[in-house]
Design an enzyme around this catalytic site. Structure first.
Site, mmCIF file in Angstrom:
data_model
loop_
_atom_site.group_PDB
_atom_site.id
_atom_site.type_symbol
_atom_site.label_atom_id
_atom_site.label_comp_id
_atom_site.label_asym_id
_atom_site.label_seq_id
_atom_site.Cartn_x
_atom_site.Cartn_y
_atom_site.Cartn_z
ATOM 1 N N ASP A 60 -5.683 7.445 -5.499
ATOM 2 C CA ASP A 60 -5.925 8.860 -5.203
ATOM 3 C C ASP A 60 -6.762 9.000 -3.919
ATOM 4 O O ASP A 60 -6.405 9.757 -2.997
ATOM 5 C CB ASP A 60 -6.679 9.457 -6.408
ATOM 6 C CG ASP A 60 -6.717 10.976 -6.418
ATOM 7 O OD1 ASP A 60 -6.086 11.591 -5.548
ATOM 8 O OD2 ASP A 60 -7.382 11.528 -7.314
ATOM 9 N N GLY A 108 -5.330 1.363 -13.463
ATOM 10 C CA GLY A 108 -6.553 1.032 -12.725
ATOM 11 C C GLY A 108 -7.763 1.533 -13.498
ATOM 12 O O GLY A 108 -8.044 1.052 -14.603
ATOM 13 N N ASP A 132 0.869 -1.175 0.000
ATOM 14 C CA ASP A 132 0.000 0.000 0.000
ATOM 15 C C ASP A 132 0.908 1.228 0.000
ATOM 16 O O ASP A 132 1.694 1.419 0.939
ATOM 17 C CB ASP A 132 -0.857 -0.058 1.278
ATOM 18 C CG ASP A 132 -1.787 1.130 1.413
ATOM 19 O OD1 ASP A 132 -1.601 2.144 0.707
ATOM 20 O OD2 ASP A 132 -2.699 1.034 2.253
#
Ligand code: ADP
Length: 186
Positions: free
Chosen positions: A40, A133, A16
């Site tokens: 984001d 993504g 992460d």
């Protein structure tokens, strides 16, 4: 996986990005800089509300109310993040059209982020896999572009550590195979 390039290091890790203990993390933002989904959203959540305030100020003053153009990068502090800085860049949206232009724009994200990091005397930086993504860029192509830009930069500049922080084992494998191939060619 880790490789040495001159006196620099390039690392691939799974994790992460909001938890990375580096000077700077890169955000795959959108032009509004107001946050969004994916990485984001995670970065804004972990950094706290001051990050949005800082982004709004950049939109108003540095960008004169305009959107941050695709491929460009801006820098803020990291606030509640372990990282001192966040570089925000906007990746291209993949739609299978204007492929060469999209590839160039993705390369610009890495190049401009690294240049901005250097300007700010940052010595360690972590990137997510920009555009792969919600923006649907094919990851094999994105990995080659990302790693090529990072490698070219690290060959040119005494910098420090660059890490690609991948969010899944599958993404990691794609980046690892691409890096193996690029090193072999060298
Ligand atoms: P884009 O809109 O540029 O495609 P996304 O955030 O949708 O940006 O996805 C970019 C990449 O970031 C994807 O591979 C996604 O899995 C990954 N990602 C999402 N959350 C995190 C996180 N907390 N740390 C690292 N990578 C993340």
């Amino acid at each position: 996986m880790e490789v040495a390039i001159r006196k620099n290091r390039l690392q691939l890790t799974v994790g992460d990005i909001t938890k990375q203990k580096v000077n700077c993390i890169v955000n795959a933002a959108n032009g509004t800089l107001y946050g969004g989904g994916g990485v984001d959203g995670a970065i804004h959540l972990a950094a706290g509300p001051k990050l949005l305030e800082a982004c709004k100020l950049i939109r108003k003053e540095q960008l004169k109310g305009e959107l941050l153009p695709t491929g460009e990068a801006v820098i803020t502090e990291g606030y509640d993040l372990p990282a001192k800085f966040v570089i925000h860049t906007v990746g291209p949206i993949w739609d299978g059209k204007e492929v060469e232009r999209k590839k160039q724009l993705l390369a610009n994200c890495y190049r401009n982020s690294l240049a901005l990091a250097k300007e700010n005397e940052i010595r360690s930086i972590a990137f997510p896999s920009i555009s792969t993504g919600a923006y649907r860029f094919p990851i094999e192509m994105a990995a080659e572009i990302a790693l090529n830009e990072i490698i070219q930069f690290l060959k040119r500049e005494p910098f420090g550590n660059v890490s690609m922080t991948l969010f899944s084992e599958r993404d990691y494998e794609v980046y690892k195979q691409t890096l193996d191939k690029l090193i072999e060619k060298d």
